[in-house]
Design an enzyme around this catalytic site. Structure first.
Site, mmCIF file in Angstrom:
data_model
loop_
_atom_site.group_PDB
_atom_site.id
_atom_site.type_symbol
_atom_site.label_atom_id
_atom_site.label_comp_id
_atom_site.label_asym_id
_atom_site.label_seq_id
_atom_site.Cartn_x
_atom_site.Cartn_y
_atom_site.Cartn_z
ATOM 1 N N HIS A 27 0.844 -1.193 0.000
ATOM 2 C CA HIS A 27 0.000 0.000 0.000
ATOM 3 C C HIS A 27 0.877 1.239 0.000
ATOM 4 C CE1 HIS A 27 0.404 1.690 4.123
ATOM 5 N NE2 HIS A 27 0.737 0.461 4.448
ATOM 6 N N CYS A 28 0.289 2.347 -0.481
ATOM 7 C CA CYS A 28 0.967 3.642 -0.418
ATOM 8 C C CYS A 28 0.128 4.561 0.451
ATOM 9 C CB CYS A 28 1.175 4.211 -1.819
ATOM 10 S SG CYS A 28 -0.352 4.454 -2.744
ATOM 11 N N ALA A 29 0.155 5.845 0.195
ATOM 12 C CA ALA A 29 -0.570 6.779 1.054
ATOM 13 C C ALA A 29 -2.075 6.635 0.927
ATOM 14 C CB ALA A 29 -0.167 8.213 0.722
ATOM 15 N N ARG A 123 7.509 4.325 -2.432
ATOM 16 C CA ARG A 123 6.231 4.351 -1.724
ATOM 17 C C ARG A 123 6.359 4.049 -0.231
ATOM 18 N NH1 ARG A 123 3.507 2.982 -6.493
ATOM 19 N NH2 ARG A 123 4.278 0.864 -6.348
#
Length: 688
Positions: A27-29, A123
């Site tokens: 996942h990223c932001a 990321r």
């Protein structure tokens, strides 16, 4: 909150084909990034229509991004805790030795992997970079107000410690990059971190001055400052991948844990110090020099092109290489000239989403209002554009016609105005996320503020005056918002407890009105008996509200008028209180609506007004709670019709039998005035 996250996470896992279909998950932001074994197993439409999901973006043949917004980390943790997920339950994607990627450029092979590699490397570091950027902003604020010189070599202890807090991220950035790059490639991430770390140790720095050539093992080595560099650790991670692959092919598996890292470090650290590190610094400097030359030739061109490129780079994940150049510029030049124009794109994006929020308030579109509000806050305060982009802008492609003019105007301002302040372009001495909180990090500050304001208000006003949707999209969104509210009420009604066991005898429903009821009301026995409709029996349901009866087809709501929630009639109210038409149980109680299960098995929904949920209880008074037992004539809720009119909501009140499929017919006479307790609906039970 936790329950909602768990439920949504289970839904997401089910709709992507289950844990067995997940090859990897990161996942990223704002995004959950899945690599799937079979993309055909994912139900993208179901995911996209879930209210907690901001959007779904396919990535190549087997990649899928599920946009969750700022709470993505919570969903990630909940997904990892589900059966079949997590590191122990699912083999790592890189364990096969095959590079795992599937971005939008998958058909281009190695080009695809280069961009995916850069994106997945940076990321995981995003959170640390964002935190450090705000600490930098505090230091710049202290400088702006004359409290402390941000650029002084000697800092007072307090500010020296604060400098260490943000420099920890940027000075040791090569270690973080080395770890994440190695993990992306499938090499050991801790060895990947150790390689650039060796070039940051006091022992290495004590070998000589930067730029000096010394001899190690009899070979010449040029000393460089590797603090804050990103390209040397990227290149060394690639070398580590190939070295590990070779070593694993020749070293017995039983002793690989000892000798693979030993020989890897023995080979790759010197290779990086002698060759790969200087080469990486040269690559970064070369790209930076090209962009600097363009900026020196025409800052106006660069200032316009950068913000116009970003709306297309970010959805494809191609903006990360430019972010790496920004960091490289600061490490080598001491300043960066890309972030300023990039701010024009960000604030044009935030202006667009603010305009969307204003339009959603105007149209009373609750779903878009919630999405746009969260995206607006994440952008203006955090500098994160993905919630805006994936939550709204990419869903309504016409919005780009509002976004791009803001990018152009903001970029043009930043390209033209610096000359008035004796500068060539807008610059910054620190890598920050362009938000309201970080504006002071740019200079000349007036130019930057005017530029982002121009971008912001240009896009905002275009959305407010010309909308961000086509007419068809606008009509569809309004209908969907109404359908969602109606569906929620229906689901709540369906989830209520089972009806009481039927009694043997059938009898018409008789409702005792309140004291103010009209004479037409039918009295109820002192001790009402639970009844059940026998096959073919006819029950007269009495009016719960005083007013004029009209057909459901006159209700200006496609869900009610089409009978999707049930059959019945609507009442234009002249009274101000809803009463129980018979004995029963309150299944659902909302500020503006109540659903009953009557003792004869009829399930009745009385929905006061349309879109009145947006009044958030103002003008409504509840007299019962969910699961309360009520008798015929008991007041259920009261309302202020004047408040409903003042809020611009229709007061027409649908009265529908939501379980109408259990009956042969639900019929009502219309176009007449009715008093509380007057005959309203005729309900016929099915024949056996």
């Amino acid at each position: 909150m936790a329950s909602s996250i768990s439920t949504t996470s289970e839904f997401i896992l089910d709709k992507i084909g289950g844990a067995s279909n997940v090859k990897s998950l990161t996942h990223c932001a704002t995004r959950l990034r899945f690599q799937l074994n079979e993309s055909s197993l994912a139900d993208q439409d179901a995911l996209d229509n879930h209210p907690d999901v901001l959007g779904v973006v396919p990535q190549g043949s087997n990649g899928l991004q599920v946009i969750m917004g700022g709470g993505v980390a919570d969903y990630y943790k909940a997904l990892q805790a589900l059966p079949g997920m997590g590191e122990d339950a699912r083999p790592a994607a890189a364990s096969s030795g095959k590079k795992e990627y599937g971005g939008v450029r998958a058909k281009y092979g190695w080009v695809d992997y280069c961009f995916e590699f850069l994106s997945d490397t940076f990321r995981p570091i995003l959170w640390a970079l964002l935190g450090a950027s705000l600490i930098i902003t505090l230091m710049v604020l202290f400088d702006t107000f004359g409290i402390n010189d941000f650029r002084a070599e000697q800092q007072p202890p307090t500010f020296g410690f604060m400098m260490a807090m943000w420099r920890s991220v940027f000075y040791f950035l090569p270690i973080m990059v080395g770890a994440t790059a190695a993990r992306k490639l499938g090499a050991n991430e801790w060895v990947g971190a150790a390689i650039p770390a060796a070039l940051l140790t006091p022992e290495f720095k004590a070998l000589g001055d930067v730029g000096e050539t010394i001899h190690v093992f009899g070979l010449p080595m040029v000393l460089n400052d590797y603090g804050g560099q990103v390209f040397p650790p990227l290149i060394s991670a690639i070398a580590l991948y190939w070295v590990e692959k070779l070593l694993k092919a020749i070293i017995p598996q039983s002793v690989q844990m000892v000798f693979v890292p030993f020989f890897s470090m023995l080979i790759v650290i010197p290779a990086t110090a002698f060759l790969l590190g200087p080469f990486g610094i040269g690559v970064g400097n070369g790209i930076s020099s090209v962009l600097e030359a363009i900026n020196n030739f025409s800052p106006i061109i660069l200032a316009i092109v950068i913000p116009l490129l970003y709306p297309f780079l970010v959805p494809l994940g191609l903006h990360w290489p430019l972010n790496a150049i920004m960091i490289q510029n600061i490490a080598t030049l001491g300043y960066d000239f890309i972030q300023g124009p990039m701010g024009a794109w960000n604030f044009a994006c935030f202006g667009t989403i603010t305009g969307v929020f204003i339009v959603a308030l105007r149209d009373r579109d609750r779903n878009v209002r919630q999405i746009s509000l969260g995206a607006m806050m994440a952008g203006l305060l955090g500098g994160i554009s993905e919630p805006s982009l994936y939550g709204v802008l990419l869903r309504y492609r016409k919005s780009y016609l509002r976004l791009l003019p803001g990018c152009f105007v903001g970029g043009a301002v930043m390209g033209l105005l610096p000359y008035a302040f004796g500068q060539d372009s807008v610059t910054t001495n620190a890598f920050v996320f362009t938000s309201l909180l970080t504006t002071v990090a740019f200079k000349p500050l007036p130019v930057y503020v005017i530029g982002i304001a121009a971008a912001y208000f240009t896009s905002l006003l275009l959305v407010v005056f010309f909308d961000y949707r086509t007419k068809e999209e606008r009509d569809k969104a309004r209908a969907a918002a109404q359908e969602f509210e109606a569906k929620q009420a229906a689901e709540l009604a369906a989830a209520s407890p089972a009806a009481p066991a039927p009694a043997a005898a059938a009898a018409p429903v008789a409702a005792a009105p309140a004291a103010a009821a009209a004479p037409a009301a039918v009295a109820v026995a002192e001790k009402p008996v639970k009844t059940a409709m026998q096959p073919g029996a006819i029950t007269i349901l009495e009016a719960p509200l005083e007013g004029n009866v009209v057909p459901l087809t006159e209700v200006p709501d496609p869900i009610f008028s089409a009978g999707k929630l049930g059959h019945g009639v609507a009442i234009q109210p002249t009274g101000d209180t809803v009463y129980a038409p018979a004995d029963g149980v309150v299944m659902v109680k909302q500020d503006h609506a109540v659903a009953l299960r009557l003792d004869n098995g009829i399930e009745l929904l009385v929905h006061v007004g349309l879109d009145t949920v947006e009044m958030e209880g103002r003008g409504f008074t509840a007299h019962v709670q969910q699961k309360d037992r009520v008798k015929a004539g008991d007041p259920l809720l009261s309302f202020d019709k004047a408040a409903i009119d003042a809020a611009g909501k229709p007061s027409i009140t649908p009265v529908v039998v939501t379980n109408r499929k259990k009956f042969a017919s639900v019929e009502g006479r219309t176009n007449y005035p009715v008093a509380v307790g007057g005959d309203l609906l005729t309900i016929t039970a099915k024949s056996e």
